[in-house]
Design a protein around this motif. Structure first.
Motif, PDB file in Angstrom:
ATOM      1  N   PHE A 107       6.454  -5.516  10.455  1.00 42.17           N
ATOM      2  CA  PHE A 107       5.263  -6.044  11.121  1.00 42.17           C
ATOM      3  C   PHE A 107       4.941  -5.253  12.397  1.00 42.17           C
ATOM      4  N   ALA A 108       5.964  -4.698  13.048  1.00 44.88           N
ATOM      5  CA  ALA A 108       5.696  -3.826  14.193  1.00 44.88           C
ATOM      6  C   ALA A 108       4.950  -2.573  13.745  1.00 44.88           C
ATOM      7  N   THR A 109       5.351  -2.019  12.610  1.00 44.29           N
ATOM      8  CA  THR A 109       4.670  -0.833  12.073  1.00 44.29           C
ATOM      9  C   THR A 109       3.235  -1.160  11.691  1.00 44.29           C
ATOM     10  N   ALA A 110       3.023  -2.342  11.130  1.00 44.37           N
ATOM     11  CA  ALA A 110       1.656  -2.745  10.763  1.00 44.37           C
ATOM     12  C   ALA A 110       0.772  -2.833  12.000  1.00 44.37           C
ATOM     13  N   GLY A 111       1.279  -3.420  13.070  1.00 43.25           N
ATOM     14  CA  GLY A 111       0.505  -3.502  14.305  1.00 43.25           C
ATOM     15  C   GLY A 111       0.250  -2.134  14.910  1.00 43.25           C
ATOM     16  N   ALA A 112       1.253  -1.241  14.816  1.00 41.44           N
ATOM     17  CA  ALA A 112       1.091   0.102  15.358  1.00 41.44           C
ATOM     18  C   ALA A 112       0.023   0.884  14.598  1.00 41.44           C
ATOM     19  N   ALA A 113      -0.149   0.595  13.304  1.00 39.79           N
ATOM     20  CA  ALA A 113      -1.200   1.263  12.536  1.00 39.79           C
ATOM     21  C   ALA A 113      -2.578   0.915  13.106  1.00 39.79           C
ATOM     22  N   LEU A 114      -2.788  -0.367  13.402  1.00 39.54           N
ATOM     23  CA  LEU A 114      -4.064  -0.770  14.034  1.00 39.54           C
ATOM     24  C   LEU A 114      -4.237  -0.066  15.367  1.00 39.54           C
ATOM     25  N   ASP A 115      -3.188  -0.026  16.156  1.00 45.42           N
ATOM     26  CA  ASP A 115      -3.280   0.571  17.487  1.00 45.42           C
ATOM     27  C   ASP A 115      -3.595   2.058  17.426  1.00 45.42           C
ATOM     28  N   ALA A 116      -3.235   2.714  16.309  1.00 48.20           N
ATOM     29  CA  ALA A 116      -3.516   4.135  16.130  1.00 48.20           C
ATOM     30  C   ALA A 116      -4.902   4.376  15.532  1.00 48.20           C
ATOM     31  N   GLY A 117      -5.647   3.293  15.283  1.00 51.48           N
ATOM     32  CA  GLY A 117      -7.012   3.426  14.763  1.00 51.48           C
ATOM     33  C   GLY A 117      -7.128   3.287  13.262  1.00 51.48           C
TER      34      GLY A 117
ATOM     35  N   ASN B 252     -13.747  13.285  22.635  1.00 46.43           N
ATOM     36  CA  ASN B 252     -14.275  13.654  21.321  1.00 46.43           C
ATOM     37  C   ASN B 252     -13.179  14.310  20.487  1.00 46.43           C
ATOM     38  N   PRO B 253     -12.563  13.561  19.556  1.00 45.06           N
ATOM     39  CA  PRO B 253     -11.485  14.137  18.744  1.00 45.06           C
ATOM     40  C   PRO B 253     -11.963  15.218  17.793  1.00 45.06           C
ATOM     41  N   LEU B 254     -13.280  15.327  17.591  1.00 49.78           N
ATOM     42  CA  LEU B 254     -13.791  16.397  16.743  1.00 49.78           C
ATOM     43  C   LEU B 254     -13.785  17.737  17.482  1.00 49.78           C
ATOM     44  N   GLU B 255     -13.719  17.673  18.804  1.00 55.37           N
ATOM     45  CA  GLU B 255     -13.552  18.889  19.595  1.00 55.37           C
ATOM     46  C   GLU B 255     -12.084  19.124  19.955  1.00 55.37           C
ATOM     47  N   ASP B 256     -11.331  18.037  20.115  1.00 53.84           N
ATOM     48  CA  ASP B 256      -9.909  18.132  20.445  1.00 53.84           C
ATOM     49  C   ASP B 256      -9.140  17.172  19.537  1.00 53.84           C
ATOM     50  N   PRO B 257      -8.755  17.637  18.321  1.00 54.57           N
ATOM     51  CA  PRO B 257      -8.135  16.719  17.349  1.00 54.57           C
ATOM     52  C   PRO B 257      -6.786  16.160  17.782  1.00 54.57           C
ATOM     53  N   LYS B 258      -6.190  16.702  18.846  1.00 54.97           N
ATOM     54  CA  LYS B 258      -4.952  16.090  19.353  1.00 54.97           C
ATOM     55  C   LYS B 258      -5.205  14.649  19.789  1.00 54.97           C
ATOM     56  N   LEU B 259      -6.453  14.315  20.092  1.00 57.05           N
ATOM     57  CA  LEU B 259      -6.771  12.943  20.487  1.00 57.05           C
ATOM     58  C   LEU B 259      -6.467  11.960  19.359  1.00 57.05           C
ATOM     59  N   PHE B 260      -6.620  12.398  18.099  1.00 54.22           N
ATOM     60  CA  PHE B 260      -6.315  11.522  16.966  1.00 54.22           C
ATOM     61  C   PHE B 260      -4.843  11.119  16.952  1.00 54.22           C
ATOM     62  N   ALA B 261      -3.968  12.004  17.445  1.00 53.08           N
ATOM     63  CA  ALA B 261      -2.523  11.805  17.300  1.00 53.08           C
ATOM     64  C   ALA B 261      -1.936  10.817  18.300  1.00 53.08           C
ATOM     65  N   ASP B 262      -2.652  10.540  19.385  1.00 55.20           N
ATOM     66  CA  ASP B 262      -2.130   9.662  20.440  1.00 55.20           C
ATOM     67  C   ASP B 262      -2.850   8.317  20.385  1.00 55.20           C
TER      68      ASP B 262
ATOM     69  N   ALA C 100      -3.047   5.997  22.353  1.00 60.94           N
ATOM     70  CA  ALA C 100      -3.674   5.597  23.615  1.00 60.94           C
ATOM     71  C   ALA C 100      -5.131   6.029  23.682  1.00 60.94           C
ATOM     72  N   ASN C 101      -5.524   7.014  22.884  1.00 60.63           N
ATOM     73  CA  ASN C 101      -6.907   7.480  22.892  1.00 60.63           C
ATOM     74  C   ASN C 101      -7.828   6.618  22.038  1.00 60.63           C
ATOM     75  N   ALA C 102      -7.259   5.782  21.193  1.00 56.00           N
ATOM     76  CA  ALA C 102      -8.062   4.804  20.455  1.00 56.00           C
ATOM     77  C   ALA C 102      -8.236   3.596  21.374  1.00 56.00           C
ATOM     78  N   VAL C 103      -9.255   3.663  22.219  1.00 60.18           N
ATOM     79  CA  VAL C 103      -9.348   2.666  23.291  1.00 60.18           C
ATOM     80  C   VAL C 103      -9.874   1.326  22.797  1.00 60.18           C
TER      81      VAL C 103
END
Length: 409
Positions: free
Chosen positions: A87-97, A381-391, A393-396
Motif C-alpha cells: 500500500f505504500a508503493t501504491a500511494g507512492a505511484a500517485l505521488d509520482a503522477g 516543463n518536463p518536456l524541456e527537462d525530462p528529469k522533472l518526471f523522475a522526481d 516532488a515535481n508533481a505538485v
C-alpha cells in the motif's frame, strides 16, 4: 464532487501536440471543456507557471513485490508488513503522477478492490493476478529443494500471489480460470526465461504455441487479452502466433519479429528503469549479486529492440517493472525513454499509447472533453527537462477522476 477549473497551465494533452495555454474545466470527475472557463461557479485553481499532463500510466508494475524479494519468498516477512509495503508503493505511484497502473503479476484481487474503495491511497489498478508460468520457469522463486506443489503456499489470498505453475495445457487452462476467478482483468504468461530467475536463461523458451493459445482462448472468452514476458525472438514469435496481444520487455527483438508484431497488431512495453536499478544495486531489491551478471548487456539490447520496433511501426507503451522496496521514482522510466526518443514521445507512450494498450483509451490517457479528469501539474516543463518526471516532488498537484489526491502548492 462539483466543478473544478484549472487556469493558467500550459497543457500537454497527451496526443503529441505542443502544449497549449488553455483552461481545463472538470465536472463530477470528467473533463467538460478546454478553453476559457468564464465565471461559472466552482473551485478555481490557479496553475500559472505549471505544466499540465494527463495522469501518467505505468503498463508494467509489481505492487506485490514491494518488499525485499528473496526474504518475502522465504517467509521472513509477515503478511502485515508485506501489505504495508504494497500500500505504500501504491500511494507512492500517485505521488509520482501515476493515476493508472497495470499490475503484471504479484497481487491478488483484494489489493485492487481495497484501493478502488478508497481505503488506501493508490492509482487505478488493472491486474493479471498471479503470472502463468511453466513448471520451474520464470516466476518460480521457491528454494531449489522445494517441491512445485508447495509453491502455492507462498500465496496470501486477497493480498499477493506471484505465479501459478502449469505442466501442460490442461493445467494452464485450469490456472487461468482460477486467475479470473480471483479477479484478473487480463492474463500474463512467461514465455521465455528472465533476468530475475534461478532456473532458466534468457535464451530459453517456455510454453508451446498450443499452450499459449489455450490462455488466449480463455482470455478471449472473457473479452480480454494475453500479454507475455518475453526476451528472445523465438518466444515472442510463439506468443504472436498463438494470438497474444502484447509483449513485455522484448530485449532481443529483431527486425523480422518486430515486423510480424506490427502486422498482427501486437504492442511492446519496454522496461528500462528496472534494468538500471538492478545494474546499480541488486541488493536494494532484496536480490543476490548474481542478478547483476544476468542483466549485463540487457540495456543496450533493449535499446536496439526499441529502435527496431519503432522502425516497424509497432505500438510501443511504457513500463517501469520496478521491484522491491525502492519504487518511489516511477517516473524514471520517462526520463530514460526521453534519452532514447524525445520527452514528448515518452509522455505519449506513458499516456495515450498506454491507455490504448490497457483498453482504457475511451476513459484516460489524453486531456479532452469526455475523458476522466486524471491530471498532473508539474513544477516547470518536463518536456524541456525530462528529469522533472523522475522526481515525485515535481508533481505538485495530482488529480484522479476529478479528486485532488496530492497537493504540494
Amino acid at each position: 464532487m462539483g466543478r473544478l477549473q484549472v487556469v493558467g497551465a500550459a497543457v500537454a494533452d497527451g496526443t503529441g501536440r505542443d502544449p497549449m495555454d488553455v483552461d481545463v474545466t472538470v465536472e463530477d470527475g470528467w473533463i467538460t471543456q478546454l478553453g476559457a472557463s468564464g465565471d461559472e461557479p466552482g473551485e478555481r485553481l490557479d496553475a500559472g507557471g505549471l505544466t499540465m499532463t494527463p495522469g501518467l500510466i505505468d503498463a508494467h508494475v509489481h505492487l506485490g513485490l514491494s518488499s525485499p524479494i528473496q526474504p518475502q519468498f522465504s517467509f521472513q516477512i509477515s503478511a502485515a508488513e508485506i501489505a504495508a509495503d504494497i500500500f505504500a508503493t501504491a500511494g507512492a505511484a500517485l505521488d509520482a503522477g501515476f493515476t493508472t497502473v497495470r499490475d503484471t503479476g504479484g497481487i491478488d484481487g483484494g489489493v485492487v478492490t481495497t484501493i478502488a474503495k478508497g481505503k488506501v491511497r493508490g492509482p487505478r489498478v488493472l491486474s493479471c493476478g498471479p503470472v502463468q508460468c511453466q513448471i520451474g520457469g520464470h516466476g518460480y522463486y521457491g528454494a531449489d529443494w522445494e517441491p512445485t506443489e508447495l509453491w502455492s503456499g507462498h500465496h496470501l489470498p486477497g493480498l499477493c500471489a506471484l505465479s501459478m505453475m502449469s505442466g501442460n495445457a490442461d493445467e494452464l487452462r485450469g490456472n487461468v480460470r482460477e486467475a479470473f476467478r480471483r479477479g484478473a482483468s487480463f492474463l500474463k504468461l512467461c514465455v521465455t526465461g528472465g533476468v530475475v530467475s534461478a532456473h532458466d536463461r534468457l535464451t530459453d523458451t517456455q510454453f508451446t504455441v498450443e499452450e499459449i493459445a489455450v490462455a488466449v482462448q480463455e482470455a478471449a472468452a472473457r473479452g480480454t487479452y494475453v500479454t507475455v514476458h518475453a526476451h528472445n525472438n523465438e518466444g515472442i514469435r510463439n506468443a504472436v502466433e498463438a494470438g497474444a496481444r502484447c509483449v513485455e520487455h522484448g530485449t532481443d527483438l529483431d527486425e523480422p519479429t518486430a515486423t510480424l508484431m506490427a502486422t498482427r497488431g501486437v504492442a511492446l512495453v519496454p522496461t528500462f528503469a528496472v534494468v538500471e536499478r538492478l545494474l546499480h544495486d541488486p541488493a536494494e531489491a532484496g536480490l543476490g549479486e548474481s542478478v547483476r551478471d544476468r542483466v549485463l548487456g540487457v540495456r543496450e539490447r533493449m535499446t536496439e529492440a526499441l529502435a527496431a520496433a519503432k522502425e516497424a511501426g509497432v505500438r510501443i507503451g511504457l513500463g517501469s517493472d520496478l521491484i522491491g522496496p525502492a519504487q518511489d521514482r516511477r517516473g524514471e522510466e520517462l526520463r530514460l525513454r526521453a534519452e532514447l526518443e524525445t520527452p514528448m514521445e515518452a509522455l505519449v507512450a506513458a499516456t495515450k499509447t498506454n491507455a490504448e494498450i490497457l483498453g482504457l483509451s475511451d476513459q484516460v490517457g489524453v486531456i479532452a472533453p469526455g475523458m476522466q479528469a486524471d491530471l498532473v501539474l508539474w513544477n516547470g516543463n518536463p518536456l524541456e527537462d525530462p528529469k522533472l518526471f523522475a522526481d515525485p516532488a515535481n508533481a505538485v498537484l495530482v488529480v484522479q477522476a476529478g479528486r485532488v489526491v496530492k497537493d504540494l502548492r
